[in-house]
Motif scaffolding. Structure first.
Motif, PDB file in Angstrom:
ATOM      1  N   LYS A  35       0.807  -1.221   0.000  1.00 41.00           N
ATOM      2  CA  LYS A  35       0.000   0.000   0.000  1.00 41.00           C
ATOM      3  C   LYS A  35       0.840   1.272   0.000  1.00 41.00           C
ATOM      4  CE  LYS A  35      -4.136  -1.857   0.101  1.00 41.00           C
ATOM      5  NZ  LYS A  35      -5.093  -1.653  -0.998  1.00 41.00           N
ATOM      6  N   HIS A  82      -7.676   4.457 -11.392  1.00 33.19           N
ATOM      7  CA  HIS A  82      -6.631   4.358 -10.370  1.00 33.19           C
ATOM      8  C   HIS A  82      -5.264   4.819 -10.877  1.00 33.19           C
ATOM      9  CE1 HIS A  82      -6.555   0.905 -12.913  1.00 33.19           C
ATOM     10  NE2 HIS A  82      -5.403   0.489 -12.427  1.00 33.19           N
ATOM     11  N   GLU A 236     -17.876   2.450  -4.043  1.00 30.55           N
ATOM     12  CA  GLU A 236     -17.963   3.897  -3.938  1.00 30.55           C
ATOM     13  C   GLU A 236     -19.177   4.480  -4.652  1.00 30.55           C
ATOM     14  OE1 GLU A 236     -13.641   2.681  -3.669  1.00 30.55           O
ATOM     15  OE2 GLU A 236     -15.389   2.148  -4.870  1.00 30.55           O
ATOM     16  N   GLU A 261     -14.540  -0.553  -0.433  1.00 35.50           N
ATOM     17  CA  GLU A 261     -13.816   0.692  -0.632  1.00 35.50           C
ATOM     18  C   GLU A 261     -12.306   0.484  -0.625  1.00 35.50           C
ATOM     19  OE1 GLU A 261     -16.077   0.091   1.637  1.00 35.50           O
ATOM     20  OE2 GLU A 261     -17.758   1.478   1.345  1.00 35.50           O
ATOM     21  N   ASP A 262     -11.834  -0.438   0.218  1.00 35.75           N
ATOM     22  CA  ASP A 262     -10.401  -0.687   0.347  1.00 35.75           C
ATOM     23  C   ASP A 262     -10.182  -2.189   0.310  1.00 35.75           C
ATOM     24  OD1 ASP A 262      -7.698  -0.235   0.715  1.00 35.75           O
ATOM     25  OD2 ASP A 262      -7.848  -0.134   2.895  1.00 35.75           O
ATOM     26  N   GLU A 263      -9.487  -2.661  -0.709  1.00 40.16           N
ATOM     27  CA  GLU A 263      -9.291  -4.095  -0.898  1.00 40.16           C
ATOM     28  C   GLU A 263      -7.803  -4.417  -0.936  1.00 40.16           C
ATOM     29  OE1 GLU A 263     -11.344  -5.174  -4.489  1.00 40.16           O
ATOM     30  OE2 GLU A 263     -13.297  -4.505  -3.738  1.00 40.16           O
ATOM     31  N   HIS A 268     -14.545  -5.801   7.755  1.00 43.09           N
ATOM     32  CA  HIS A 268     -15.447  -4.797   7.195  1.00 43.09           C
ATOM     33  C   HIS A 268     -16.762  -4.875   7.959  1.00 43.09           C
ATOM     34  CE1 HIS A 268     -17.960  -2.604   4.310  1.00 43.09           C
ATOM     35  NE2 HIS A 268     -16.853  -2.193   3.733  1.00 43.09           N
TER      36      HIS A 268
END
Length: 319
Positions: A35, A82, A236, A261-263, A268
């Motif tokens: 990340k 992205h 989103e 949203e965040d993978e 979650h």
């Protein structure tokens, strides 16, 4: 070329038939997800080409400034939100992209619809625990299927609904409504009607600045307490926190979700709700799809190396 392929969660890429196209190149495949910019910059430091698996890795200007050898980003599928295209252009990095197929995500969508309406995962687990027939499911026949986003995937899911004897209701832009009418489906002029009338509502929109947060708390509050919301597109699209809040309030009554949203997701809020069915973004993750996605991406790498433009979105062509 030094070609780096990050985020191959299942170690699937080297097993594909199309992987042989890259013979003779220095190909490095990684399974874990990084990340931080520092970690990515270190891993990609020698890369001349990146082959990205959908939107798993974000390519920012901060990262690009630390990749002096990078000449090409070959994107699997058509989504490029992205990637900072302007930064790529400024730094002379060419970006190419392919096209997705609607089949795999449409099939998963329908699998989620059936699984949720019949409580299939729960019934399987209950039976393994020694419990027999613990829930009453519901038929699809005669109920209303709402489609939000009548593109390639949405139109395929609409046909599945028709085959199951559902009334299919479409809302969207004028072009979508026009195509839906031509194909014999009902349409509505009001977004609120789509949420209010749907027994099953499927989201099939591309994520853009316009569609981000398009599904609001008020939209979800207008759904039936017996309704099912299915999202195999992008998390989103829904206003932050609205789905969890809506499920806790009972509108919609159930949700089946493949996107977050965040993978990758390790935890979650949806995973802790009894009225949510969650899958790990597998809508496009199947072998036929991968052969198509990566076959195109690898062809783009080879074409770039040979100085032949192929699928260029932004940037120069190698000579």
């Amino acid at each position: 070329m030094i070609i780096i392929i990050p985020d191959d969660y299942q170690s699937a890429v080297p097993t594909l038939n199309c992987f042989q196209k890259l013979q003779g190149h220095d190909v490095r495949v990684y399974q874990d997800t990084l990340k931080s910019v520092d970690e990515l910059a270190e891993r990609f430091a020698e890369a001349e080409a990146l082959v990205l698996i959908r939107e798993r890795t974000s390519i920012t200007e901060e990262l690009l400034t630390r990749l002096p050898n990078l000449r090409l980003i070959s994107q699997t599928g058509g989504g490029i939100a992205h990637i900072d295209l302007n930064a790529c252009e400024r730094r002379g990095v060419t970006v190419t992209a392919g096209a997705g197929s609607p089949t795999a995500p449409a099939e998963l969508t329908w699998g989620l619809v059936l699984s949720a309406m019949k409580y299939i995962p729960e019934q399987v687990e209950n039976m393994r625990s020694g419990h027999w027939q613990t829930r009453l499911g519901a038929n699809l026949h005669g109920r209303t299927l709402g489609i939000f986003g009548y593109g390639k995937i949405g139109s395929m899911v609409a046909e599945y609904g028709r085959a199951f004897g559902m009334r299919v209701l479409i809302w969207g832009r004028e072009g979508s409504i026009s195509r839906a009418r031509e194909n014999g489906f009902d349409t509505t002029a009001r977004k609120s009607s789509l949420f209010e009338q749907s027994d099953v509502l499927c989201l099939h929109l591309r994520l853009t600045g316009e569609t981000r947060g398009l599904v609001t708390k008020a939209d979800l509050a207008g759904m039936k307490p017996t309704s099912l919301l299915v999202n195999t597109s992008r998390a989103e699209l829904i206003e932050p926190g609205a789905l969890v809040e809506g499920l806790k309030a009972g509108r919609p009554g159930f949700a089946a979700v493949d996107v977050y949203e965040d993978e990758p997701v390790t935890d979650h809020p949806l995973l802790h709700l009894d009225n949510a069915l969650c899958t790990p973004h597998i809508g496009y993750v199947e072998r036929d799809h991968y052969e198509s996605y990566f076959g195109t991406a690898f062809d783009q790498v080879l074409a770039f190396a040979a100085g032949r433009p192929l699928g260029v979105i932004r940037g120069p062509v190698a000579t």
